[in-house]
Design a protein around this motif. Structure first.
Motif, PDB file in Angstrom:
ATOM      1  N   PRO A  40       0.743  -1.282  -0.081  1.00 46.68           N
ATOM      2  CA  PRO A  40       0.049  -0.244  -0.118  1.00 46.68           C
ATOM      3  C   PRO A  40       0.959   1.354  -0.089  1.00 46.68           C
ATOM      4  CG  PRO A  40       0.289  -0.870   2.253  1.00 46.68           C
ATOM      5  CD  PRO A  40       0.922  -1.669   1.231  1.00 46.68           C
ATOM      6  N   ILE A  41       0.588   2.014  -1.055  1.00 48.98           N
ATOM      7  CA  ILE A  41       0.948   3.406  -0.904  1.00 48.98           C
ATOM      8  C   ILE A  41       0.050   4.169  -0.736  1.00 48.98           C
ATOM      9  CG2 ILE A  41       2.221   5.447  -2.279  1.00 48.98           C
ATOM     10  CD1 ILE A  41       3.663   3.259  -4.096  1.00 48.98           C
ATOM     11  N   ILE A  42      -0.254   4.817   0.689  1.00 50.54           N
ATOM     12  CA  ILE A  42      -1.660   5.117   1.113  1.00 50.54           C
ATOM     13  C   ILE A  42      -1.307   6.877   1.225  1.00 50.54           C
ATOM     14  CG2 ILE A  42      -2.877   5.469   3.213  1.00 50.54           C
ATOM     15  CD1 ILE A  42      -1.638   2.569   3.889  1.00 50.54           C
ATOM     16  N   ILE A  43      -2.315   7.450   0.435  1.00 47.73           N
ATOM     17  CA  ILE A  43      -2.257   9.056   0.495  1.00 47.73           C
ATOM     18  C   ILE A  43      -3.538   9.286   1.078  1.00 47.73           C
ATOM     19  CG2 ILE A  43      -1.921  11.201  -1.184  1.00 47.73           C
ATOM     20  CD1 ILE A  43      -0.713   9.045  -3.267  1.00 47.73           C
ATOM     21  N   GLY A  44      -3.604  10.190   2.170  1.00 47.00           N
ATOM     22  CA  GLY A  44      -4.738  10.625   2.822  1.00 47.00           C
ATOM     23  C   GLY A  44      -4.225  11.773   3.775  1.00 47.00           C
ATOM     24  N   TYR A  45      -4.868  11.876   4.822  1.00 50.89           N
ATOM     25  CA  TYR A  45      -4.683  12.810   5.751  1.00 50.89           C
ATOM     26  C   TYR A  45      -3.152  12.934   6.199  1.00 50.89           C
ATOM     27  CZ  TYR A  45      -5.751   9.565   9.434  1.00 50.89           C
ATOM     28  OH  TYR A  45      -5.611   8.386  10.061  1.00 50.89           O
ATOM     29  N   LYS A  46      -2.690  13.996   6.611  1.00 54.31           N
ATOM     30  CA  LYS A  46      -1.438  13.712   7.211  1.00 54.31           C
ATOM     31  C   LYS A  46      -1.111  12.850   8.428  1.00 54.31           C
ATOM     32  CE  LYS A  46       0.933  17.691   7.390  1.00 54.31           C
ATOM     33  NZ  LYS A  46       1.661  19.028   7.566  1.00 54.31           N
ATOM     34  N   GLY A  47      -0.227  12.222   8.414  1.00 55.74           N
ATOM     35  CA  GLY A  47      -0.210  10.918   9.409  1.00 55.74           C
ATOM     36  C   GLY A  47      -0.981   9.715   9.338  1.00 55.74           C
ATOM     37  N   ILE A  48      -1.655   9.299   8.279  1.00 56.35           N
ATOM     38  CA  ILE A  48      -2.428   8.208   7.968  1.00 56.35           C
ATOM     39  C   ILE A  48      -1.936   6.986   8.011  1.00 56.35           C
ATOM     40  CG2 ILE A  48      -2.392   8.481   5.575  1.00 56.35           C
ATOM     41  CD1 ILE A  48      -5.559   7.412   5.935  1.00 56.35           C
ATOM     42  N   VAL A  49      -0.518   6.944   7.550  1.00 54.73           N
ATOM     43  CA  VAL A  49       0.498   5.815   7.279  1.00 54.73           C
ATOM     44  C   VAL A  49       0.889   5.532   8.845  1.00 54.73           C
ATOM     45  CG1 VAL A  49       2.783   4.675   6.636  1.00 54.73           C
ATOM     46  CG2 VAL A  49       1.122   6.343   5.097  1.00 54.73           C
ATOM     47  N   ASN A  50       1.311   6.444   9.901  1.00 53.57           N
ATOM     48  CA  ASN A  50       1.509   6.255  10.984  1.00 53.57           C
ATOM     49  C   ASN A  50       0.392   5.762  11.707  1.00 53.57           C
ATOM     50  OD1 ASN A  50       3.617   6.148  13.015  1.00 53.57           O
ATOM     51  ND2 ASN A  50       2.333   8.053  13.975  1.00 53.57           N
ATOM     52  N   ASP A  51      -0.778   6.268  11.521  1.00 50.21           N
ATOM     53  CA  ASP A  51      -1.988   5.617  12.397  1.00 50.21           C
ATOM     54  C   ASP A  51      -2.268   4.341  11.728  1.00 50.21           C
ATOM     55  OD1 ASP A  51      -2.236   8.221  13.518  1.00 50.21           O
ATOM     56  OD2 ASP A  51      -3.933   8.580  12.239  1.00 50.21           O
ATOM     57  N   ILE A  52      -1.989   3.922  10.643  1.00 48.10           N
ATOM     58  CA  ILE A  52      -2.218   2.477  10.152  1.00 48.10           C
ATOM     59  C   ILE A  52      -1.358   1.575  10.786  1.00 48.10           C
ATOM     60  CG2 ILE A  52      -2.255   1.121   8.321  1.00 48.10           C
ATOM     61  CD1 ILE A  52      -3.297   3.372   6.654  1.00 48.10           C
ATOM     62  N   ARG A  53      -0.169   2.046  10.969  1.00 48.23           N
ATOM     63  CA  ARG A  53       1.003   1.165  11.461  1.00 48.23           C
ATOM     64  C   ARG A  53       0.751   1.091  13.161  1.00 48.23           C
ATOM     65  NH1 ARG A  53       4.779   4.788  10.876  1.00 48.23           N
ATOM     66  NH2 ARG A  53       5.491   4.181   8.894  1.00 48.23           N
ATOM     67  N   ASN A  54       0.171   2.092  13.806  1.00 54.17           N
ATOM     68  CA  ASN A  54      -0.207   1.943  15.079  1.00 54.17           C
ATOM     69  C   ASN A  54      -1.218   1.159  15.492  1.00 54.17           C
ATOM     70  OD1 ASN A  54       1.960   3.655  15.984  1.00 54.17           O
ATOM     71  ND2 ASN A  54       0.621   5.410  15.733  1.00 54.17           N
ATOM     72  N   TYR A  55      -2.153   0.838  14.275  1.00 53.25           N
ATOM     73  CA  TYR A  55      -3.210  -0.089  14.591  1.00 53.25           C
ATOM     74  C   TYR A  55      -2.864  -1.389  14.374  1.00 53.25           C
ATOM     75  CZ  TYR A  55      -7.024   3.586  14.423  1.00 53.25           C
ATOM     76  OH  TYR A  55      -7.798   4.535  14.715  1.00 53.25           O
ATOM     77  N   GLY A  56      -1.610  -1.790  14.086  1.00 58.39           N
ATOM     78  CA  GLY A  56      -1.114  -3.087  13.883  1.00 58.39           C
ATOM     79  C   GLY A  56      -0.902  -3.565  12.427  1.00 58.39           C
ATOM     80  N   PHE A  57      -0.978  -2.834  11.554  1.00 61.12           N
ATOM     81  CA  PHE A  57      -0.501  -3.348  10.180  1.00 61.12           C
ATOM     82  C   PHE A  57       0.723  -3.307   9.854  1.00 61.12           C
ATOM     83  CE2 PHE A  57      -5.476  -2.421   9.842  1.00 61.12           C
ATOM     84  CZ  PHE A  57      -5.527  -3.577   9.054  1.00 61.12           C
ATOM     85  N   ASP A  58       1.336  -3.893   9.331  1.00 62.52           N
ATOM     86  CA  ASP A  58       2.701  -3.984   8.534  1.00 62.52           C
ATOM     87  C   ASP A  58       2.550  -3.170   7.156  1.00 62.52           C
ATOM     88  OD1 ASP A  58       5.232  -4.136   7.150  1.00 62.52           O
ATOM     89  OD2 ASP A  58       5.267  -6.197   7.679  1.00 62.52           O
ATOM     90  N   VAL A  59       3.167  -1.751   7.316  1.00 62.90           N
ATOM     91  CA  VAL A  59       2.977  -0.973   6.371  1.00 62.90           C
ATOM     92  C   VAL A  59       4.383  -0.932   5.189  1.00 62.90           C
ATOM     93  CG1 VAL A  59       1.372   0.721   7.409  1.00 62.90           C
ATOM     94  CG2 VAL A  59       3.860   1.162   7.687  1.00 62.90           C
ATOM     95  N   PHE A  60       5.212  -1.976   5.598  1.00 65.54           N
ATOM     96  CA  PHE A  60       6.243  -2.379   4.785  1.00 65.54           C
ATOM     97  C   PHE A  60       7.174  -1.189   4.553  1.00 65.54           C
ATOM     98  CE2 PHE A  60       2.783  -4.753   3.575  1.00 65.54           C
ATOM     99  CZ  PHE A  60       3.327  -6.218   3.645  1.00 65.54           C
ATOM    100  N   ASP A  61       7.533  -0.497   5.776  1.00 65.31           N
ATOM    101  CA  ASP A  61       8.788   0.661   6.008  1.00 65.31           C
ATOM    102  C   ASP A  61      10.086   0.291   5.240  1.00 65.31           C
ATOM    103  OD1 ASP A  61       7.251   2.512   7.120  1.00 65.31           O
ATOM    104  OD2 ASP A  61       7.345   1.337   9.127  1.00 65.31           O
TER     105      ASP A  61
END
Length: 133
Positions: A40-61
């Protein structure tokens, strides 16, 4: 006919609905990418990727450059594409070899949704609402 194309995509550029807000929702657009085993290359509100990461998903940093996530609204989408051009070009040999090694992590995200993530998300949203009132 689009279903076959969508299933064959290994990367998903997700343009979430809320963009100019400081907080927003993580919609079915993002969750669908996880279910489809897509990076996922996620484009949304500022900080959305960090929120998704904090929810427990692997965002493939280690694969996706998410430094765009905290950039200003007017450049965030463009930087997301620019910084991740290596995933969007057709370098099949490199990418498909690495995609196979990422598959267990992609499947873990998929399992997380299937095995009750949505229940946890609803509980979290209710908790956030209670804190605001």
């Amino acid at each position: 006919k689009l279903l076959d194309i969508y299933r064959g995509a290994t990367v998903n550029i997700i343009n979430e609905t809320l963009y100019d807000e400081s907080h927003g929702i993580i919609s079915e657009k993002t969750l669908s990418a996880f279910v489809a085993l897509q990076l996922p290359i996620i484009i949304g509100y500022k900080g959305i990727v960090n929120d998704i990461r904090n929810y427990g998903f692997d965002v493939f940093d280690d694969v996706i450059d998410h430094s765009y996530d905290m950039m200003d609204n007017d450049i965030r989408w463009e930087k997301a594409i620019e910084l991740n051009q290596h995933l969007l070009t057709r370098n099949y040999v490199w990418f498909h070899h690495n995609y196979d090694t990422l598959l267990p992590r992609l499947q873990k995200n998929q399992d997380y949704i299937i095995d009750g993530y949505l229940d946890k998300l609803v509980e979290n949203v209710i908790s956030q609402i209670n804190e605001m009132t």
